[in-house]
Enzyme design. Structure first.
Site, PDB file in Angstrom:
ATOM      1  N   ARG A  12      74.731  53.739 -26.858  1.00  0.00           N
ATOM      2  CA  ARG A  12      75.225  52.799 -28.311  1.00  0.00           C
ATOM      3  C   ARG A  12      76.862  53.109 -28.314  1.00  0.00           C
ATOM      4  NH1 ARG A  12      77.922  56.260 -30.220  1.00  0.00           N
ATOM      5  NH2 ARG A  12      77.287  57.890 -31.764  1.00  0.00           N
ATOM      6  N   ASP A  21      75.454  58.632 -41.766  1.00  0.00           N
ATOM      7  CA  ASP A  21      74.090  58.595 -41.517  1.00  0.00           C
ATOM      8  C   ASP A  21      73.302  59.847 -42.236  1.00  0.00           C
ATOM      9  OD1 ASP A  21      74.970  60.245 -39.391  1.00  0.00           O
ATOM     10  OD2 ASP A  21      73.625  59.695 -37.867  1.00  0.00           O
ATOM     11  N   GLY A 107      79.153  62.899 -22.570  1.00  0.00           N
ATOM     12  CA  GLY A 107      80.110  63.626 -23.838  1.00  0.00           C
ATOM     13  C   GLY A 107      81.199  62.683 -24.318  1.00  0.00           C
ATOM     14  N   GLY A 109      80.829  60.186 -26.511  1.00  0.00           N
ATOM     15  CA  GLY A 109      80.694  59.480 -27.539  1.00  0.00           C
ATOM     16  C   GLY A 109      79.918  58.281 -27.646  1.00  0.00           C
ATOM     17  N   SER A 112      75.058  59.692 -25.009  1.00  0.00           N
ATOM     18  CA  SER A 112      74.436  59.994 -23.813  1.00  0.00           C
ATOM     19  C   SER A 112      73.040  60.784 -24.210  1.00  0.00           C
ATOM     20  CB  SER A 112      75.394  60.548 -22.849  1.00  0.00           C
ATOM     21  OG  SER A 112      76.194  61.639 -23.454  1.00  0.00           O
ATOM     22  N   ASP A 152      71.667  57.568 -33.917  1.00  0.00           N
ATOM     23  CA  ASP A 152      72.116  57.264 -32.460  1.00  0.00           C
ATOM     24  C   ASP A 152      70.632  56.893 -31.754  1.00  0.00           C
ATOM     25  OD1 ASP A 152      74.609  57.845 -32.730  1.00  0.00           O
ATOM     26  OD2 ASP A 152      74.619  59.874 -31.649  1.00  0.00           O
TER      27      ASP A 152
HETATM   28  C1  GLA Z   1      76.948  61.915 -33.814  1.00  0.00           C
HETATM   29  C2  GLA Z   1      75.691  61.955 -34.504  1.00  0.00           C
HETATM   30  C3  GLA Z   1      75.270  61.003 -35.530  1.00  0.00           C
HETATM   31  C4  GLA Z   1      76.303  60.567 -36.267  1.00  0.00           C
HETATM   32  C5  GLA Z   1      77.702  60.321 -35.656  1.00  0.00           C
HETATM   33  C6  GLA Z   1      78.915  60.269 -36.622  1.00  0.00           C
HETATM   34  O1  GLA Z   1      77.119  60.454 -32.819  1.00  0.00           O
HETATM   35  O2  GLA Z   1      75.010  62.169 -33.493  1.00  0.00           O
HETATM   36  O3  GLA Z   1      74.008  61.308 -36.178  1.00  0.00           O
HETATM   37  O4  GLA Z   1      76.451  61.504 -37.395  1.00  0.00           O
HETATM   38  O5  GLA Z   1      78.168  61.486 -34.948  1.00  0.00           O
HETATM   39  O6  GLA Z   1      78.622  58.885 -37.200  1.00  0.00           O
END
Ligand code: GLA
Length: 362
Positions: A12, A21, A107, A109, A112, A152
């Site tokens: 995503r 979240d 890794g 962001g 994954s 996520d």
């Molecule tokens: C990571 C976490 C999510 C969220 C984001 C920040 O991706 O897995 O749950 O907190 O950071 O928005």
């Protein structure tokens, strides 16, 4: 030996709404056309074998491993803790052999880790609504030692092609928000790798919890609540969450109006807030956002996900960004279906245990 299940989950990109979240706020992430596939064949064995070409040795775990954070915390490599937690939650009847393939950078962001876990849950036999699957994945991540939010896995499971997923984390209600056809989502990698295990992610969660003792859940607080927080660091963390939720609302409205300059300006504001109030940016992310925003046809850009490294997302006119000219890995991403909207594939024959590109983490 049972039939192999082959499940693909997308990664995503979060268009807007970061660190909201776990504060019961709002976010607008998008499932993307990069993802992870887990193919798993149940066997008579009482062990689960998974193979990954990213790691020289596959993992091999008993199917009846206790769901005990102390036991899980001792497993190596770290990603076997995630697998063990999911096995403990799904309780597959037998062990089996599995293979993982991914097109996601690890890794960086782009989720994954959640993509792997959503695909693994399905491959081990779990089924259900996006919320149910997402809760399972969140529980497994928490058992394995990282207190992530639910964004996520919820979008990896519940995203819809052509749309972003507007999520209200207080209720877990979601709404599909069309992404206009005349824009592109460009994602560029800062090159700084991180795993949430090794970042101050958990300390940001703790700071928000401390602020919420004063204000109630930050996702439902307002500016007056924030002004009442005396500790300056906690006040800045809270101000980010409150202002970010407001930006999510405004971005969803501006997308509906096809008002792309407003969306872009809000993305840039979001980056500033993440950098100054929430302090999760890096010089590399700041430079990449500035670079993208200087390109004609880029409406706006921001870091996406947890921060501390990883990627930035930009909303652009089609073709505005020359990906090769950015000097770093970059992708044009297509809003795609989450796992629950895809056909589950059941294939005959066992995986050969000789995988191609494989990976988890991040
Ligand atoms: C990571 C976490 C999510 C969220 C984001 C920040 O991706 O897995 O749950 O907190 O950071 O928005």
């Amino acid at each position: 030996m049972g039939l192999a299940r082959r499940i693909t989950a997308p990664g995503r990109v979060n268009l807007i709404g970061d660190h909201t979240d776990y504060n019961l706020g709002l976010a607008l992430p998008v499932a993307i056309d990069l993802g992870t596939t887990v193919e798993f064949t149940p066997t008579d064995s009482s062990r689960v074998n998974l193979y990954s070409t990213l790691y020289p040795v596959g993992i091999n775990l008993p199917v009846d491993l206790p769901l005990d954070p102390v036991v899980l915390g001792q497993l190596e490599p770290p990603w076997s803790r995630l697998v063990a937690a999911m096995i403990g939650l799904v309780h597959p009847e037998t062990g089996g052999i599995g293979r993982i393939e991914t097109t996601l950078p690890i890794g960086a962001g782009l989720s994954s880790s959640a993509a792997f876990m959503v695909a693994l849950a399905g491959a081990l036999g779990a089924s259900g609504t996006p919320r149910g699957i997402a809760r399972l994945v969140q529980q497994a991540e928490t058992f394995s030692g990282v207190p992530v939010g639910i964004m996520d896995p919820l979008v990896c499971a519940g995203g819809r092609a052509g749309h972003g997923l507007l999520i209200d984390f207080a209720t877990l209600d979601t709404e599909d928000v069309p992404i206009p056809a005349d824009v592109e989502l460009v994602v560029a990698d800062s090159g700084v790798r991180r795993s949430l295990r090794a970042t101050p992610y958990a300390s940001r969660v703790a700071e928000c919890e401390a602020a919420a003792v004063i204000t109630g859940p930050l996702g439902q607080a307002d500016e007056a609540d924030v002004a009442g927080i005396r500790d300056p660091d906690l006040r800045r963390r809270a101000r980010h969450v409150v202002s970010e939720c407001d930006r999510v609302r405004r971005v969803a409205a501006a997308l509906a109006d096809d008002d792309l300059p407003t969306v872009g300006a809000l993305l840039v504001e979001s980056h500033r807030s993440l950098a100054t109030d929430f302090e999760v940016s890096t010089p590399e992310l700041d430079a990449l956002v500035a670079r993208l925003c200087s390109i004609d046809g880029v409406y706006g850009a921001r870091l996406t996900g947890a921060g501390f490294g990883g990627c930035v997302v930009a909303l652009t006119r089609p073709g505005a960004v020359d990906l090769d000219g950015l000097g770093t890995r970059a992708w044009r991403l297509v809003p795609s279906d989450g796992t629950c909207a895809r056909e589950e594939a059941t294939v005959s024959g066992a995986p050969d245990g000789n995988p191609e590109a494989v990976g988890v983490g991040g």
